[in-house]
Design a protein around this motif. Structure first.
Motif, mmCIF file in Angstrom:
data_model
loop_
_atom_site.group_PDB
_atom_site.id
_atom_site.type_symbol
_atom_site.label_atom_id
_atom_site.label_comp_id
_atom_site.label_asym_id
_atom_site.label_seq_id
_atom_site.Cartn_x
_atom_site.Cartn_y
_atom_site.Cartn_z
ATOM 1 N N ASN A 249 0.845 -1.193 0.000
ATOM 2 C CA ASN A 249 0.000 0.000 0.000
ATOM 3 C C ASN A 249 0.884 1.248 0.000
ATOM 4 O O ASN A 249 1.239 1.772 1.049
ATOM 5 N N THR A 250 1.187 1.736 -1.204
ATOM 6 C CA THR A 250 2.070 2.902 -1.316
ATOM 7 C C THR A 250 1.537 4.135 -0.573
ATOM 8 O O THR A 250 2.279 4.785 0.162
ATOM 9 N N PRO A 251 0.239 4.483 -0.742
ATOM 10 C CA PRO A 251 -0.252 5.662 -0.021
ATOM 11 C C PRO A 251 -0.111 5.549 1.499
ATOM 12 O O PRO A 251 0.212 6.540 2.171
ATOM 13 N N ALA A 252 -0.309 4.347 2.042
ATOM 14 C CA ALA A 252 -0.156 4.161 3.495
ATOM 15 C C ALA A 252 1.308 4.359 3.904
ATOM 16 O O ALA A 252 1.599 4.911 4.971
ATOM 17 N N PHE A 253 2.225 3.922 3.039
ATOM 18 C CA PHE A 253 3.660 4.113 3.284
ATOM 19 C C PHE A 253 3.971 5.604 3.401
ATOM 20 O O PHE A 253 4.637 6.052 4.337
ATOM 21 N N PHE A 254 3.446 6.399 2.470
ATOM 22 C CA PHE A 254 3.712 7.845 2.507
ATOM 23 C C PHE A 254 2.975 8.534 3.653
ATOM 24 O O PHE A 254 3.494 9.487 4.239
ATOM 25 N N ALA A 255 1.786 8.039 3.973
ATOM 26 C CA ALA A 255 1.044 8.619 5.106
ATOM 27 C C ALA A 255 1.865 8.463 6.387
ATOM 28 O O ALA A 255 1.980 9.392 7.194
ATOM 29 N N GLU A 256 2.465 7.284 6.536
ATOM 30 C CA GLU A 256 3.281 7.045 7.732
ATOM 31 C C GLU A 256 4.500 7.969 7.757
ATOM 32 O O GLU A 256 4.863 8.533 8.798
ATOM 33 N N ARG A 257 5.119 8.145 6.609
ATOM 34 C CA ARG A 257 6.287 9.030 6.526
ATOM 35 C C ARG A 257 5.902 10.480 6.858
ATOM 36 O O ARG A 257 6.648 11.196 7.516
ATOM 37 N N LEU A 258 4.749 10.892 6.366
ATOM 38 C CA LEU A 258 4.280 12.252 6.673
ATOM 39 C C LEU A 258 4.009 12.404 8.162
ATOM 40 O O LEU A 258 4.353 13.415 8.771
ATOM 41 N N HIS A 259 3.391 11.380 8.727
ATOM 42 C CA HIS A 259 3.079 11.407 10.158
ATOM 43 C C HIS A 259 4.362 11.552 10.976
ATOM 44 O O HIS A 259 4.440 12.356 11.910
ATOM 45 N N GLN A 260 5.389 10.787 10.591
ATOM 46 C CA GLN A 260 6.690 10.878 11.277
ATOM 47 C C GLN A 260 7.270 12.288 11.164
ATOM 48 O O GLN A 260 7.883 12.796 12.094
ATOM 49 N N SER A 261 7.080 12.905 9.993
ATOM 50 C CA SER A 261 7.693 14.219 9.776
ATOM 51 C C SER A 261 6.947 15.327 10.528
ATOM 52 O O SER A 261 7.493 16.401 10.767
ATOM 53 N N LEU A 262 5.701 15.054 10.900
ATOM 54 C CA LEU A 262 4.889 16.076 11.575
ATOM 55 C C LEU A 262 4.771 15.905 13.077
ATOM 56 O O LEU A 262 4.414 16.821 13.786
ATOM 57 N N LYS A 263 5.017 14.682 13.559
ATOM 58 C CA LYS A 263 4.772 14.494 14.991
ATOM 59 C C LYS A 263 6.008 14.831 15.822
ATOM 60 O O LYS A 263 7.107 14.894 15.317
ATOM 61 N N GLY A 264 5.788 15.028 17.097
ATOM 62 C CA GLY A 264 6.923 15.282 17.980
ATOM 63 C C GLY A 264 7.425 16.703 17.867
ATOM 64 O O GLY A 264 6.831 17.545 17.211
ATOM 65 N N ALA A 265 8.535 16.966 18.522
ATOM 66 C CA ALA A 265 9.079 18.318 18.542
ATOM 67 C C ALA A 265 9.767 18.614 17.227
ATOM 68 O O ALA A 265 10.571 17.837 16.751
ATOM 69 N N GLY A 266 9.429 19.731 16.649
ATOM 70 C CA GLY A 266 10.080 20.126 15.401
ATOM 71 C C GLY A 266 9.559 19.332 14.225
ATOM 72 O O GLY A 266 9.237 18.158 14.334
ATOM 73 N N THR A 267 9.446 19.978 13.098
ATOM 74 C CA THR A 267 8.913 19.362 11.892
ATOM 75 C C THR A 267 10.077 18.994 10.983
ATOM 76 O O THR A 267 11.038 19.744 10.889
ATOM 77 N N ASP A 268 9.980 17.856 10.328
ATOM 78 C CA ASP A 268 11.004 17.458 9.367
ATOM 79 C C ASP A 268 10.562 17.978 7.999
ATOM 80 O O ASP A 268 9.904 17.280 7.236
ATOM 81 N N GLU A 269 10.935 19.238 7.724
ATOM 82 C CA GLU A 269 10.456 19.879 6.479
ATOM 83 C C GLU A 269 11.032 19.240 5.223
ATOM 84 O O GLU A 269 10.381 19.245 4.181
ATOM 85 N N PHE A 270 12.231 18.690 5.331
ATOM 86 C CA PHE A 270 12.876 18.046 4.175
ATOM 87 C C PHE A 270 11.961 16.934 3.650
ATOM 88 O O PHE A 270 11.669 16.843 2.451
ATOM 89 N N THR A 271 11.449 16.112 4.571
ATOM 90 C CA THR A 271 10.550 15.016 4.198
ATOM 91 C C THR A 271 9.164 15.526 3.819
ATOM 92 O O THR A 271 8.582 15.102 2.822
ATOM 93 N N LEU A 272 8.656 16.442 4.618
ATOM 94 C CA LEU A 272 7.318 16.992 4.383
ATOM 95 C C LEU A 272 7.207 17.608 2.982
ATOM 96 O O LEU A 272 6.290 17.284 2.218
ATOM 97 N N ASN A 273 8.155 18.471 2.637
ATOM 98 C CA ASN A 273 8.138 19.112 1.317
ATOM 99 C C ASN A 273 8.237 18.085 0.198
ATOM 100 O O ASN A 273 7.528 18.161 -0.800
ATOM 101 N N ARG A 274 9.164 17.136 0.392
ATOM 102 C CA ARG A 274 9.407 16.156 -0.671
ATOM 103 C C ARG A 274 8.150 15.343 -0.977
ATOM 104 O O ARG A 274 7.769 15.165 -2.129
ATOM 105 N N ILE A 275 7.498 14.838 0.061
ATOM 106 C CA ILE A 275 6.324 13.996 -0.179
ATOM 107 C C ILE A 275 5.159 14.820 -0.718
ATOM 108 O O ILE A 275 4.501 14.417 -1.681
ATOM 109 N N MET A 276 4.911 15.969 -0.128
ATOM 110 C CA MET A 276 3.783 16.794 -0.586
ATOM 111 C C MET A 276 3.942 17.173 -2.057
ATOM 112 O O MET A 276 3.011 17.084 -2.841
ATOM 113 N N VAL A 277 5.155 17.598 -2.422
ATOM 114 C CA VAL A 277 5.377 18.026 -3.805
ATOM 115 C C VAL A 277 5.430 16.830 -4.755
ATOM 116 O O VAL A 277 4.783 16.810 -5.798
ATOM 117 N N SER A 278 6.176 15.789 -4.381
ATOM 118 C CA SER A 278 6.386 14.693 -5.334
ATOM 119 C C SER A 278 5.149 13.812 -5.515
ATOM 120 O O SER A 278 4.996 13.159 -6.542
#
Length: 323
Positions: A249-278
């Protein structure tokens, strides 16, 4: 001809009534004025497809003699600059640059390497390798080789070569044979035959692997994930698990990656930008659905609570709606 970078489940589509020279002129005014008119830039660049943005960039260069990407870089800053530049970069070049960034300097960002190489098709990887060579005058394979090691390197190189079978027809006999080979290479063996895992997981087609994983479960009474977790370790394990996730399930894979980039202290913008744009023109609608399903809130609201200002506005536009 349909681009390999466009799917039917994207949030961004071709803009109807598109006029490249008119858009280029508006963008030029937005950049040239006293202080930048970010609102206009966001409105135009998030509402056009990547193919259309390339035409705007072409018109922009013709009219101003300057590169749109360079002007955005010198006019904007921080996360907004990164996401805007990403939007005007052709997809294969964007991936190539993300790969280069993940290997630059001391320490490698293995997560980015894994995410891109595990989720792209052979056709896409061939384009990325080509773009990589054009931009950096070095082969992607050489950089991966000097930056990684062992089984992890072998598997990455196999994926970077773009040799995965793209045939949609499945072969039941081969699925049984591969399932047995994986079982023999792992669960059944003292020690693991890593090469066998690499060969099957990095070269077989996605539909073929789906069937193989079913056969594997029948044979070993375990999922392929459980076996990989039990038999392998380190980045090699992470990479193979990412491949399995993308197969299932590719979309679930990316959803998990996005969740990792958004949760916790500080945002991982490198990942967030890449997935949202790509993924914005491929399957972001499905990623949104998976996000909501797994994390109980919409991707839209997660982005909203984690970002701010024009950067937030841009990402929400790309996201396309609140689920």
């Amino acid at each position: 001809m349909a681009s390999v970078w466009v799917g039917s489940r994207g949030t961004v589509r071709d803009y109807t009534g598109f006029n490249a020279s008119k858009d280029a002129e508006s963008v030029r005014k937005a950049i040239r004025g006293i202080g930048t008119d970010e609102k206009t830039l966001i409105n135009i660049l998030t509402e056009r497809s990547n193919a259309q943005r390339q035409l705007i960039a072409k018109e922009y260069r013709a009219a101003s003699g300057k590169d749109l990407k360079d002007d955005l870089k010198s006019d904007l800053s921080g996360n907004l600059e990164h996401v805007m530049v990403a939007l005007v970069t052709p997809p294969a070049v964007f991936d190539a640059k993300q790969l280069k960034k993940s290997m630059k300097g001391s320490g490698t960002n293995e997560n980015a390497l894994i995410e891109i190489l595990a989720s792209r098709s052979s056709k896409q990887m061939k384009e990325v390798s080509q773009a990589y060579y054009t931009v950096y005058k070095k082969s992607l394979g050489d950089d991966i080789s000097s930056d990684t090691s062992g089984d992890f390197r072998k598997a990455l190189l196999t994926l970077a070569d773009g040799r995965r079978d793209e045939n949609v027809k499945v072969d039941e006999h081969l699925a049984k044979k591969d399932a047995q080979a994986l079982y023999n290479a792992g669960e059944k063996k003292w020690g693991t035959d890593e090469d066998k895992f690499t060969e099957i997981l990095c070269l077989r087609s996605i539909p073929q692997l789906k069937l193989t994983f079913d056969e594997y479960r029948n044979l070993s009474k375990k999922t392929i994930e459980e076996s990989i977790q039990g038999e392998l370790s380190g980045h090699f394990e992470d990479l193979l698990l990412a491949i399995v996730q993308c197969v299932n399930n590719t979309p679930a894979f990316f959803a998990e990656r996005l969740h990792q980039s958004l949760k916790g202290a500080g945002t991982d913008e490198f990942t967030l930008n890449r997935i949202m744009v790509s993924r914005s023109e491929i399957d972001l609608l499905d990623i949104r659905a998976e996000y909501k399903k797994h994390y109980g809130c919409s991707l839209y609201s997660a982005i909203k609570s984690d970002t701010s200002g024009d950067y937030e506005t841009t990402l929400l536009r790309i996201c396309g709606g609140d689920d």
